[in-house]
Design a protein around this motif. Structure first.
Motif, mmCIF file in Angstrom:
data_model
loop_
_atom_site.group_PDB
_atom_site.id
_atom_site.type_symbol
_atom_site.label_atom_id
_atom_site.label_comp_id
_atom_site.label_asym_id
_atom_site.label_seq_id
_atom_site.Cartn_x
_atom_site.Cartn_y
_atom_site.Cartn_z
ATOM 1 N N LEU A 1 54.950 -25.342 30.575
ATOM 2 C CA LEU A 1 53.862 -26.057 29.936
ATOM 3 C C LEU A 1 54.234 -26.543 28.542
ATOM 4 N N THR A 2 53.419 -27.443 28.022
ATOM 5 C CA THR A 2 53.463 -27.770 26.606
ATOM 6 C C THR A 2 52.789 -26.637 25.832
ATOM 7 N N PRO A 3 52.998 -26.549 24.526
ATOM 8 C CA PRO A 3 52.273 -25.537 23.746
ATOM 9 C C PRO A 3 50.752 -25.701 23.854
ATOM 10 N N GLN A 4 50.300 -26.908 24.209
ATOM 11 C CA GLN A 4 48.869 -27.172 24.372
ATOM 12 C C GLN A 4 48.374 -26.816 25.767
ATOM 13 N N GLY A 5 49.255 -26.254 26.608
ATOM 14 C CA GLY A 5 48.838 -25.758 27.905
ATOM 15 C C GLY A 5 48.872 -26.753 29.042
ATOM 16 N N LYS A 6 49.450 -27.922 28.847
ATOM 17 C CA LYS A 6 49.518 -28.910 29.927
ATOM 18 C C LYS A 6 50.864 -28.826 30.645
ATOM 19 N N ILE A 7 50.873 -29.218 31.923
ATOM 20 C CA ILE A 7 52.054 -29.049 32.773
ATOM 21 C C ILE A 7 53.112 -30.102 32.455
ATOM 22 N N LEU A 8 54.271 -29.640 32.005
ATOM 23 C CA LEU A 8 55.415 -30.537 31.810
ATOM 24 C C LEU A 8 56.236 -30.664 33.090
ATOM 25 N N ASP B 1 49.025 -36.337 42.850
ATOM 26 C CA ASP B 1 47.638 -35.896 42.731
ATOM 27 C C ASP B 1 47.237 -35.504 41.313
ATOM 28 N N PHE B 2 48.188 -35.304 40.447
ATOM 29 C CA PHE B 2 47.919 -35.083 39.030
ATOM 30 C C PHE B 2 49.134 -35.520 38.242
ATOM 31 N N PHE C 1 46.118 -29.654 33.116
ATOM 32 C CA PHE C 1 46.218 -28.219 32.921
ATOM 33 C C PHE C 1 46.452 -27.530 34.271
ATOM 34 N N PRO C 2 47.047 -26.339 34.282
ATOM 35 C CA PRO C 2 47.270 -25.635 35.549
ATOM 36 C C PRO C 2 46.007 -25.455 36.383
ATOM 37 N N HIS C 3 44.863 -25.176 35.746
ATOM 38 C CA HIS C 3 43.615 -25.023 36.501
ATOM 39 C C HIS C 3 43.253 -26.315 37.228
ATOM 40 N N GLU C 4 43.466 -27.447 36.580
ATOM 41 C CA GLU C 4 43.120 -28.729 37.198
ATOM 42 C C GLU C 4 43.969 -28.988 38.429
ATOM 43 N N ALA C 5 45.228 -28.549 38.404
ATOM 44 C CA ALA C 5 46.154 -28.735 39.522
ATOM 45 C C ALA C 5 46.075 -27.603 40.544
#
Length: 276
Positions: free
Chosen positions: A45-52, A153-154, A160-164
């Protein structure tokens, strides 16, 4: 017994005496509890919690295989190299092929797909095994189960992991120690603030809308469609907005096509009643 080659996937090997600890401090899943013979989903993830980057991790000798989108391999290796510092690890792409098999008894060296039992198996091999299905059949299989894939799909870098649905598919360990982006992901889990999710769409007319089509209800945007096969598809939707539209008696549509919205059978998150 469908076996399908996945030519858009590749295998990166992370090896060396510090490989387990190195990955454990970086990725969302628990590497230390990973049993042999399993390909467990995980992400950096990024430090902001999004999937890299998202991938499936499997043990291999003194290291690990990362089953990842082929186009992302150079960037993934560069990113991991930035974190390596003094860790005794090596990073390299392998020539291994990736295939998927389902509705089948496992062959030698096959890896159980850790996301969902019905997905079947991942196969990492020097040469792809004899195939009796194609990549499209595999994607139809995963779409029918409601399992999303990055890029289709994302969007990497934006979700974010929850979204995926990574929290629903075993890709996030909420009891392990720190990793990059962990604070944000843990906060979303404990506060229940994940309002956007990948969900399943059913098209009563039998034809699905193209990927990237806006999904609306009562003229208000809910999200966008992702991959589809036949009359089934996936979409990344705002569930709070969907609930509001359902309460107002509005049905959902994608590109002018009516759709029913369903929760994947494996999912445990709360969702409004089906639309359609």
């Amino acid at each position: 017994m469908p076996i399908a080659p996945l030519p858009d996937r590749a295998v990166v090997v992370v090896a060396g005496e510090d490989a387990a600890g190195f990955l454990q401090g970086l990725v969302t899943c628990n590497v230390e509890t990973l049993p042999p013979g399993e390909a467990r989903p995980g992400a950096l993830l990024t430090p902001q919690g999004k999937i890299l980057f998202d991938f499936q991790i499997a043990r291999a000798g003194d290291g690990f295989h990362l089953d990842v989108a082929r186009a992302l391999v150079p960037d993934l290796i560069r990113r991991l190299t930035l974190y390596r510092l003094r860790a005794k690890v090596t990073l390299a792409e392998t020539p291994l092929t990736v295939s998927a098999a389902w509705d089948a008894a496992p062959g030698e060296g096959w890896l159980r797909d850790g996301r969902l039992p019905a997905l079947g198996w991942r196969i990492h091999a020097p040469a792809a095994p004899a195939a009796d299905a194609d990549e499209g059949a595999y994607h139809a299989h995963r779409i029918g189960l409601g399992v999303p894939e990055s890029g289709a799909d994302f969007t990497l870098g934006d979700a974010f992991p929850h979204e995926a649905l990574m929290d629903q598919l075993g890709g996030v360990d909420f009891r392990k120690g720190c990793y990059v982006g962990q604070e944000v992901v843990s906060r979303m889990q404990h506060r229940g603030t994940a309002r956007t999710r990948v969900v399943m769409l059913r098209y009563p007319g039998g034809a699905a809308a193209p990927a990237g089509t806006p999904v609306t209800a009562g003229g208000k945007a809910l999200g966008t469609t992702g991959s589809a096969a036949g009359d089934r598809g996936l979409a990344l939707l705002r569930l709070d907005r969907l609930a509001d539209m359902l309460a107002a008696g509005k049905g959902a549509e994608a590109g002018g096509l009516p759709v029913s919205v369903e929760k994947p059978g494996f999912a445990r998150f709360a969702m409004p009643a089906e639309a359609g």
